[in-house]
Structures are given as C-alpha cells and as structure tokens.
Design a protein around this motif. Structure first.
Motif, PDB file in Angstrom:
ATOM      1  N   ASP A   1       0.810  -1.211   0.000  1.00 53.96           N
ATOM      2  CA  ASP A   1       0.000   0.000   0.000  1.00 53.96           C
ATOM      3  C   ASP A   1       0.849   1.268   0.000  1.00 53.96           C
ATOM      4  O   ASP A   1       1.837   1.367   0.716  1.00 53.96           O
ATOM      5  N   ARG A   2       0.422   2.252  -0.809  1.00 56.80           N
ATOM      6  CA  ARG A   2       1.069   3.563  -0.923  1.00 56.80           C
ATOM      7  C   ARG A   2       2.534   3.450  -1.360  1.00 56.80           C
ATOM      8  O   ARG A   2       3.402   4.116  -0.829  1.00 56.80           O
ATOM      9  N   THR A   3       2.784   2.633  -2.380  1.00 49.59           N
ATOM     10  CA  THR A   3       4.139   2.469  -2.897  1.00 49.59           C
ATOM     11  C   THR A   3       4.222   2.940  -4.343  1.00 49.59           C
ATOM     12  O   THR A   3       3.416   2.540  -5.178  1.00 49.59           O
ATOM     13  N   LEU A   4       5.223   3.780  -4.624  1.00 41.31           N
ATOM     14  CA  LEU A   4       5.508   4.247  -5.979  1.00 41.31           C
ATOM     15  C   LEU A   4       6.605   3.374  -6.582  1.00 41.31           C
ATOM     16  O   LEU A   4       7.629   3.113  -5.938  1.00 41.31           O
ATOM     17  N   VAL A   5       6.376   2.908  -7.803  1.00 41.61           N
ATOM     18  CA  VAL A   5       7.384   2.140  -8.541  1.00 41.61           C
ATOM     19  C   VAL A   5       7.692   2.909  -9.814  1.00 41.61           C
ATOM     20  O   VAL A   5       6.817   3.104 -10.660  1.00 41.61           O
ATOM     21  N   ARG A   6       8.934   3.360  -9.937  1.00 41.75           N
ATOM     22  CA  ARG A   6       9.336   4.167 -11.097  1.00 41.75           C
ATOM     23  C   ARG A   6      10.131   3.287 -12.056  1.00 41.75           C
ATOM     24  O   ARG A   6      11.083   2.605 -11.652  1.00 41.75           O
ATOM     25  N   PHE A   7       9.732   3.310 -13.341  1.00 35.69           N
ATOM     26  CA  PHE A   7      10.327   2.432 -14.337  1.00 35.69           C
ATOM     27  C   PHE A   7      11.265   3.180 -15.281  1.00 35.69           C
ATOM     28  O   PHE A   7      11.067   4.359 -15.567  1.00 35.69           O
ATOM     29  N   GLY A   8      12.249   2.445 -15.791  1.00 35.18           N
ATOM     30  CA  GLY A   8      13.141   2.961 -16.819  1.00 35.18           C
ATOM     31  C   GLY A   8      12.560   2.700 -18.202  1.00 35.18           C
ATOM     32  O   GLY A   8      11.352   2.519 -18.377  1.00 35.18           O
ATOM     33  N   THR A   9      13.440   2.657 -19.201  1.00 40.88           N
ATOM     34  CA  THR A   9      13.014   2.546 -20.597  1.00 40.88           C
ATOM     35  C   THR A   9      12.759   1.102 -20.989  1.00 40.88           C
ATOM     36  O   THR A   9      13.491   0.194 -20.613  1.00 40.88           O
ATOM     37  N   GLY A  10      11.719   0.889 -21.759  1.00 43.64           N
ATOM     38  CA  GLY A  10      11.365  -0.423 -22.273  1.00 43.64           C
ATOM     39  C   GLY A  10       9.956  -0.367 -22.807  1.00 43.64           C
ATOM     40  O   GLY A  10       9.345   0.703 -22.869  1.00 43.64           O
ATOM     41  N   ASP A  11       9.405  -1.509 -23.218  1.00 45.72           N
ATOM     42  CA  ASP A  11       8.054  -1.472 -23.766  1.00 45.72           C
ATOM     43  C   ASP A  11       7.071  -2.374 -23.039  1.00 45.72           C
ATOM     44  O   ASP A  11       5.962  -2.606 -23.518  1.00 45.72           O
TER      45      ASP A  11
END
Length: 303
Positions: A237-247
């Motif tokens: 709960d209340r977690t941000l997941v930041r992604f890099g480049t890809g598809d």
C-alpha cells in the motif's frame, strides 16, 4: 519486447496540504525531470473527517493540468470561470489551468466518513502554457472497464488499452492512465510505449514488479520456480514504482491480489520554473505570474 527496469521503489510520504488536509505524496516539488511530463502525485485517503473537510480553498494554477480521480466520498469544486460541480466515487476531472484559473476543491466523505482519491499534475509545454483554461468532468459510467480471462480488471481513464479508449482526451502529455486489479497469484504483463515515462502506484494488496536486475526480477524468478516469496519483499500500500526505458512491465500479484495505477506520458523535455501551483518555463514568466496575481490580471478574459 524489452522489460522496463525498476529504477526506484519508494513509499508515499505523509504530507499536509490545502487548509490542513492530511494526505500522502508519492512525488512532487523535487526533480521535475524524473517523471516528466508529470510533476506531482498525491493520495488523499482518510477515515477521519477532520483530516480532510477543510479541503483545498480558493487557490491559483497556471501552466499545468491536473487530474482528480475519486474512489470513495466526493469532491465539490468551483472555479473562477463559474463552473461548479461534484465528483462522486469513480468520477474523474481533468483541469487544464493554462493561462490561469482560481479554483477550490472541498472533499466530502461517504456515509462512513471515508474519503479517498488521487490528484496528478501534468506539465504543459511552452506552446500551451497560456492556453485557455478548460475542464473535462467524466462520470464513472463513462469510463470503460475491461476484464481479461484471468480476472485482471483495467479501467481505462485516459489513453487506449486493450482496444478501449478512455473518455478524457486532448491532453498535452498524451498520457495513459489505467486503474488495474490483478487477482491473487496472477502474473501479468502490460505494454507501454517505449517513448513514455512510466510509474505504478500500488494502493491495495501487494505485488512484485519484474526488473531487468535484482531484487524484483529475482522475486519473479522464485515465483516461476515455485519457491516461496516473502510478502515483505513485495510492494504494498502507498508504494511508488518508477520504471526505466522499455516497452512492457510484468507484475506478480501477492496473496491478496493487487490494485495499482499505471500511468505513463510523453516527456516534454523543457526547462521548468516552478513555484507552488504555478509552473512556467523561465523565472521571468514565473515573476510575471506573481505580478498578475498581485494586480488582479491573473485570470484572462475569454476570447
């Protein structure tokens, strides 16, 4: 296909905004290039009315767009253009502040006193900073919801997904905004255009997001091999997941399933001059906005 690496996993932090509303901020007022074109994301969720009823009284915006998505309770809004209305559970409002608008947002709880919603700020490119303000109010019934064979449910708020198009359009950041439920134990892959910046925000249940490197990728490898995955290693709960480049991204739902927002948009890649609810490209433009506020010319007459 290329899997997007997980650049960062972090918890939203407690914050007080408006006239004393207690909320959790996943990002905002930091490095605006991190999730360009997005500037700020707040999770306003409370079971105690005194923590939200004072709301967000009259305040200005210029140079940005805001999207408000209500899950429970309601938000009464009004603005300097004379618009008024109420967003109920499941409703969405996208506001393009453009050249300038004054508005207020006053949360109201449901019958049990609970209030839950999200607000996301999207930047506007220099060519649209001073465009005419506008609103798009979207009722819950207008938002398409698709259900896959494995029970995965996706509400398409903005953008196109699985052959469905969200009802909000004409947004500068060309975003995709999805509300996703993945049932317990299901592993699911979602496509995202390579050119977009993307993040997930988990707000119910738990999940592991695959990564091109450890630790999340290891979690999914264990799951595939039938090994036990410690729920404490999952994003909750209340977690941000930041992604890099890809598809694409891959998510493994925990024992209670998971619900998260998956949001992506095309980077603007322009300079940012930012002060509170006003976001321009240069300090000179920011100073002009402050002068406009002081001398009463912030709101431009409609043409």
């Amino acid at each position: 296909m290329s899997l997007r690496p997980t650049i960062e996993i972090r918890k939203a932090m407690p914050h007080v905004e408006g006239a004393g509303v207690k909320l959790h901020r996943a990002f905002g007022f930091q490095d605006p290039s991190e999730l360009d074109p997005f500037l700020l994301f707040d999770d306003f969720r409370n079971d105690t009315p005194e923590d939200y009823l004072r709301g967000f009284p009259w305040h200005p915006h210029r140079g940005i767009e805001t999207i408000t998505y209500v899950l429970s309770g309601s938000v009464e809004h009004g603005d300097s253009l004379g618009n008024t209305g109420t967003l109920g559970a499941g409703d969405v409002q996208w506001m393009t502040a453009g050249s300038g608008i004054m508005h207020q947002e006053m949360p109201q709880g449901n019958a049990a006193g609970q209030m839950h919603g999200f607000q996301l700020w999207g930047n506007l490119p220099a060519s649209q900073k001073m465009t005419a303000p506008r609103y798009q109010d979207v009722a819950s019934a207008e938002i398409p919801e698709v259900i896959d064979d494995d029970g995965t449910q996706v509400k398409v708020i903005v953008g196109s997904f699985w052959g469905n198009k969200g009802p909000v359009d004409g947004i500068a950041a060309d975003p995709q905004y999805l509300d996703i439920r993945v049932p317990a134990g299901v592993r699911k892959t979602f496509r995202i255009d390579t050119y977009r910046r993307a993040f997930a925000y988990v707000f119910e249940g738990q999940a592991a997001f695959a990564d091109a490197s450890a630790p999340s990728g290891v979690l999914l490898e264990k799951e595939v091999a039938g090994e036990e995955v410690n729920i404490r290693d999952m994003s909750g709960d209340r977690t941000l997941v930041r992604f890099g480049t890809g598809d694409e991204i891959t998510v493994q739902a925990g024992p209670d399933g998971v619900r998260f927002l998956l949001i992506s948009g095309a980077p603007i890649a322009e300079p940012v001059a930012w002060h509170g609810p006003i976001v321009m490209n240069t300090q000179a433009e920011l100073q002009q906005a402050m002068r406009d506020l002081r001398n009463g010319t912030f709101i431009r007459p409609a043409h």
